[in-house]
Design an enzyme around this catalytic site. Structure first.
Site, PDB file in Angstrom:
ATOM      1  CG  ASP A   1      -1.954   1.071   1.207  1.00  0.00           C
ATOM      2  OD1 ASP A   1      -3.029   0.801   0.654  1.00  0.00           O
ATOM      3  OD2 ASP A   1      -1.705   2.162   1.729  1.00  0.00           O
TER       4      ASP A   1
ATOM      5  CG  ASN B   1      -5.070  11.390  -4.833  1.00  0.00           C
ATOM      6  OD1 ASN B   1      -4.445  11.524  -5.883  1.00  0.00           O
ATOM      7  ND2 ASN B   1      -5.684  10.263  -4.527  1.00  0.00           N
TER       8      ASN B   1
ATOM      9  CG  HIS C   1      -7.840  13.226  -7.648  1.00  0.00           C
ATOM     10  ND1 HIS C   1      -7.969  12.130  -6.844  1.00  0.00           N
ATOM     11  CD2 HIS C   1      -8.550  14.219  -7.030  1.00  0.00           C
ATOM     12  CE1 HIS C   1      -8.722  12.416  -5.792  1.00  0.00           C
ATOM     13  NE2 HIS C   1      -9.100  13.680  -5.890  1.00  0.00           N
TER      14      HIS C   1
ATOM     15  CG  ASP D   1      -4.795   9.006 -11.904  1.00  0.00           C
ATOM     16  OD1 ASP D   1      -5.143   8.398 -10.863  1.00  0.00           O
ATOM     17  OD2 ASP D   1      -5.600   9.509 -12.709  1.00  0.00           O
TER      18      ASP D   1
ATOM     19  CD  GLU E   1      -4.659   4.115  -1.103  1.00  0.00           C
ATOM     20  OE1 GLU E   1      -4.820   4.473   0.075  1.00  0.00           O
ATOM     21  OE2 GLU E   1      -5.573   4.183  -1.963  1.00  0.00           O
TER      22      GLU E   1
END
Length: 300
Positions: free
Chosen positions: A173, A181, A186, A190, A216
């Site tokens: 993770d 973010n 965002h 990505d 994630e």
């Protein structure tokens, strides 16, 4: 009418490419089962179907014998399917068969897997391959998606328990991803997901199965890998992510990951789902212990 020589040459090459693409090869397309959508080209004169590791077309699961059936390409070009005295039988179009000459559109059932026999040209093969990728891969990272991961894990767990082979699972993770973010946007998030996935993909073995489990979180299935070896792999990934200089629109974004590793070595965990729960619990233990670390199962 006058013709441009260059246009004629282009048209001729197009025609040659089109003609080449219409050469059709025999294939099985999996319609149902854990490999649904996958295409198996019949590329050898004789191909074994079964759950044995050396089978050309391998299926795990209840009802599949080690050497379940075989496909023979005859000298006249016909293709014959033969049952190899399997425990649960080989079916074609709903009927049990011993030997059957395959025809376009025949549906073959082996265990839970249903296969369609067909001839495909290179254009059709490419389309089928892309459809399978769309169905099994995460579009952002290129890793397997969660559905495909769960199917792979079920198959690998069945293989491990049947053959008494160890199986390790790492759940990974990205630390403080929500903050990334919120701070950078965002699109930056990505970018980080894609970059981390790429680092993982170039670090793991070709036989390992890497998936985006959700958000994630990533999952890594490591066949025949003891806890210590899995720990070394996880630490290699974690260290590589920590050292990578991720940047987005000129801004450096520090990234770390936390990892939990669970291993089946006989006995516990008793199911694939329990293996996921164990690895996930160790992942959250790594989070509680400060993040950017790997936690593994304690030795009994």
């Amino acid at each position: 009418m006058e013709h441009d020589d260059k246009t004629l040459m282009f048209d001729t090459r197009d025609l040659q490419r089109f003609t080449a693409s219409k050469k059709r090869t025999a294939s099985f397309i999996v319609l149902a089962g854990s490999q649904a959508g996958l295409m198996h080209k019949l590329s050898h004169a004789e191909m074994i179907i079964g759950r044995a590791s050396e089978a050309h077309i391998r299926f795990e699961g209840y009802g599949v014998s080690r050497h379940h059936a075989k496909v023979d390409i005859q000298p006249d070009g016909s293709i014959v399917l033969m049952d190899l005295n399997s425990t649960n039988g080989t079916f074609c179009n709903g009927q049990t068969i011993e030997t059957h000459t395959l025809q376009e559109g025949d549906k073959v059932q082996i265990g839970a897997a249903v296969l369609k026999f067909t001839f495909q040209d290179s254009v059709e093969e490419d389309f089928q391959r892309r459809q399978y990728e769309l169905a099994t891969r995460d579009s952002l990272t290129g890793c397997f998606n969660k559905k495909s991961f769960l199917e792979h894990l079920s198959s690998e767990f069945a293989y491990a328990t049947r053959h008494n082979k160890v199986l390790s699972l790492a759940m990974m993770d990205i630390d403080h991803f929500k903050k990334i973010n919120d701070t950078f946007g965002h699109l930056a998030g990505d970018h980080i997901l894609s970059g981390v996935a790429n680092l993982m993909q170039v670090t793991v073995r070709t036989e390992d199965i890497l998936a985006r489990y959700g958000g994630e979180e990533f999952a890594l299935i490591m066949r025949e890998t003891l806890t210590d070896a899995g720990f070394i792999t996880a630490e290699r990934i974690r260290h590589r992510v920590e050292l990578e200089e991720f940047t987005f629109e000129g801004q450096r974004i520090p990234v770390t990951i936390s990892v939990g590793i669970a291993t089946w070595e006989g006995g516990e965990p008793k199911t694939a789902e329990a293996l996921v729960q164990a690895a996930d619990g160790l992942l959250y233990q790594a989070k509680r212990n400060g993040r950017n670390r790997t936690e593994r199962m304690s030795r009994s």
